[in-house]
Design an enzyme around this catalytic site. Structure first.
Site, PDB file in Angstrom:
ATOM      1  N   SER A 138      43.505  43.491  46.986  1.00 31.86           N
ATOM      2  CA  SER A 138      44.901  43.894  46.782  1.00 31.86           C
ATOM      3  C   SER A 138      45.120  45.402  46.793  1.00 31.86           C
ATOM      4  O   SER A 138      46.244  45.861  46.817  1.00 31.86           O
ATOM      5  CB  SER A 138      45.454  43.307  45.474  1.00 31.86           C
ATOM      6  N   ASP A 176      50.943  48.502  37.243  1.00 32.82           N
ATOM      7  CA  ASP A 176      51.109  47.309  36.401  1.00 32.82           C
ATOM      8  C   ASP A 176      49.933  47.058  35.469  1.00 32.82           C
ATOM      9  O   ASP A 176      49.780  45.973  34.924  1.00 32.82           O
ATOM     10  CB  ASP A 176      51.343  46.069  37.280  1.00 32.82           C
ATOM     11  N   HIS A 183      46.899  47.722  39.108  1.00 35.44           N
ATOM     12  CA  HIS A 183      47.061  48.373  40.404  1.00 35.44           C
ATOM     13  C   HIS A 183      47.733  49.728  40.219  1.00 35.44           C
ATOM     14  O   HIS A 183      48.427  49.951  39.227  1.00 35.44           O
ATOM     15  CB  HIS A 183      47.896  47.498  41.341  1.00 35.44           C
TER      16      HIS A 183
END
Length: 502
Positions: free
Chosen positions: A157, A469, A472
């Site tokens: 991600s 968050d 990330h």
């Protein structure tokens, strides 16, 4: 209603999880490129005669298993709403992929219950898939050539620009605001407030379009390369974790090896002859990683010891090395391979271990680095071990392939520098380890309330924060990381210095 806040006290990085295939060290491949069929659409990692019976059985199980393992298909229309809040004591029937798996060592049993309940809450609040993922900003003029003919990226991600939301029926928070608010002004499948490292690379290289692999519809969509990275991607696969008794129900099947398999299919579609394929390989830029962080998160989350997780490090490096070898054998000449950023500086890890000492008999303060950072020393030590072994593997591959450029990218040094001197990098010192968008509490990293949910606390200006968050990073940090990769000094030679020969 989400609460807006100005500041608090600290900062972050990034992380993810998943995968599947038969050889736990080299899911990447015994596929024979010369016998691969032309790529069919939609993309489908279906088993073929090139796969073992075990692989075909694994694939069939995935196809008939939980819905969130569905293959690529047209996503459902997005319902732009916040997921409903659910009681922490409630059960969930869905199997939200382990994007938010957080490690904790044995001996922390008192914290495991709330952690699992938090994970269940995220499962329960998973959201529908948006209609489509945004690609990197397109140039308004036609592309007339540049340093590299193609750019191919693999990972998790940290650089996934939309693959996860294209296969998942329950992508969760990334499908909702405020994800994507800074640049795209809507969720795009990127786990950040805006652009990622690869977006800045694509902009710099001048490509008019650069698609996530699962978003492509035809050969034309990949004329400048593709992004194979999948949020929650891992280096190892499900079989190894299952062998060690871990619950693999929430580990998605798209490991680094599977991504390499996708690439081989795409390469066969882009070029019909061995000469043409090797020409593409020689003129292309490859970014392999960051990958490996999720291989450590998952066992930590299932209460495995630091010793167990540490034993996985050589296996992770071996899997990465074999994937690199696979690309080199196909003809790759320019590969950039990032290490892992300091996991001990992630707000969610710091939140999880806020009341505990990592080592029996040691004081809680012994778990932390010097007060200049406040990061968890033992987790950063694990990260450093991974990075040291990765660099040794790259040196070994360089000796074996003298005509190949294998460049290590120091993500650890980049993020450590930002955390250690936030003001110098344009970030607020008081919030260098805080999440911009989180559930409140210590470092705004309480994961029982997620960033997209009612009651979440959202910062007023993400550009002043390191962490987006709690797991990330913000677009502002990814911009710095991309610059270190494009122009140095965290990659030597940097991408733009190697451009001219292409």
């Amino acid at each position: 209603m989400r609460t807006r806040m100005r500041a608090s006290t600290t900062r972050v990085c990034s992380i993810y999880l998943c995968r599947a295939r038969s050889d736990p060290f080299d899911p990447a491949s015994h596929l024979n490129i010369s016998t691969l069929p032309m790529h069919s659409w939609p993309p489908d990692p279906s088993p073929s005669l090139h796969h073992s019976a075990e692989e075909r059985a694994t694939y069939i199980q995935l196809r008939s298993g939980p819905k969130h393992y569905k293959q690529h298909r047209e996503p459902a229309r997005a319902e732009q709403r916040h997921p409903a809040r659910r009681s922490s004591s409630g059960s969930s029937s869905s199997s939200y992929s382990s994007i938010f798996l957080h490690g904790r060592p044995a001996g922390m049993v008192s914290m495991l219950g709330p952690l699992l309940l938090a994970a269940a809450f995220l499962v329960a609040s998973a959201a529908p898939v948006p209609a489509a993922a945004a690609t990197a900003p397109a140039a308004t003029r036609p592309y007339h050539g540049g340093c590299y003919s193609h750019f191919f990226a693999f990972g998790d991600s940290l650089i996934d620009t939309g693959n996860f939301i294209h296969y998942s029926t329950a992508p969760g928070p990334v499908a909702h605001s405020p994800y994507g608010e800074t640049f795209f002004h809507r969720p795009t499948g990127r786990w950040s407030d805006g652009r990622l490292i690869v977006d800045f690379i694509v902009e710099r290289l001048g490509y008019p379009r650069w698609s996530p692999y699962l978003d492509g519809k035809s050969k034309e969509d990949f004329q400048h390369g593709a992004n194979f990275a999948v949020a929650s991607g891992t280096a190892l696969n499900q079989l190894l974790f299952k062998k060690h008794g871990l619950n693999v129900g929430s580990i998605t099947p798209y490991s680094l090896g599977v991504q390499i398999g996708w690439f081989k299919k795409l390469l066969a579609m882009l070029a019909s002859t061995e000469h043409e394929r090797r020409e593409i390989m020689a003129r292309s830029l490859f970014l392999v990683g960051e990958i490996g962080a999720n291989d450590y998160n998952h066992p930590f989350f299932q209460n495995r010891t630091l010793g167990f997780v540490d034993s996985l490090v050589p296996l992770v490096i071996r899997a990465i090395g074999r994937s690199l070898e696979s690309l080199i054998q196909l003809g790759a000449k320019t590969l950039y391979v990032p290490g892992i950023f300091p996991l001990g500086c992630l707000p969610r890890y710091i939140f999880l271990f806020r009341n505990s000492s990592r080592t029996a008999g040691a004081g809680a303060d012994d778990d932390y680095d010097d007060q200049a950072t406040g990061c968890l020393r033992w987790l950063n030590d694990l990260t450093s071990r991974h990075n040291a072994l990765l660099q040794a593997k790259l040196a070994e591959l360089r000796r074996a392939h003298g005509d190949v450029s294998l460049v290590y990218v120091d993500y650890y040094g980049e993020v450590e520098g930002v955390v250690g001197a936030p003001a110098r990098n344009g970030f607020a010192p008081a919030t260098a380890l805080d999440a911009c968008c989180g559930g409140g509490g210590f470092h705004n990293a309480n994961f029982s309330v997620h960033c997209t949910e009612p009651g979440a606390v959202t910062c007023a200006d993400p550009s002043r924060y390191v962490s987006w968050d709690g797991l990330h990073m913000t677009e502002a940090v990814y911009r710095i990381m991309a610059r270190g990769l494009l122009d140095g000094p965290f990659a030597q030679p940097p991408i733009m210095a190697t451009c001219n020969k292409h």
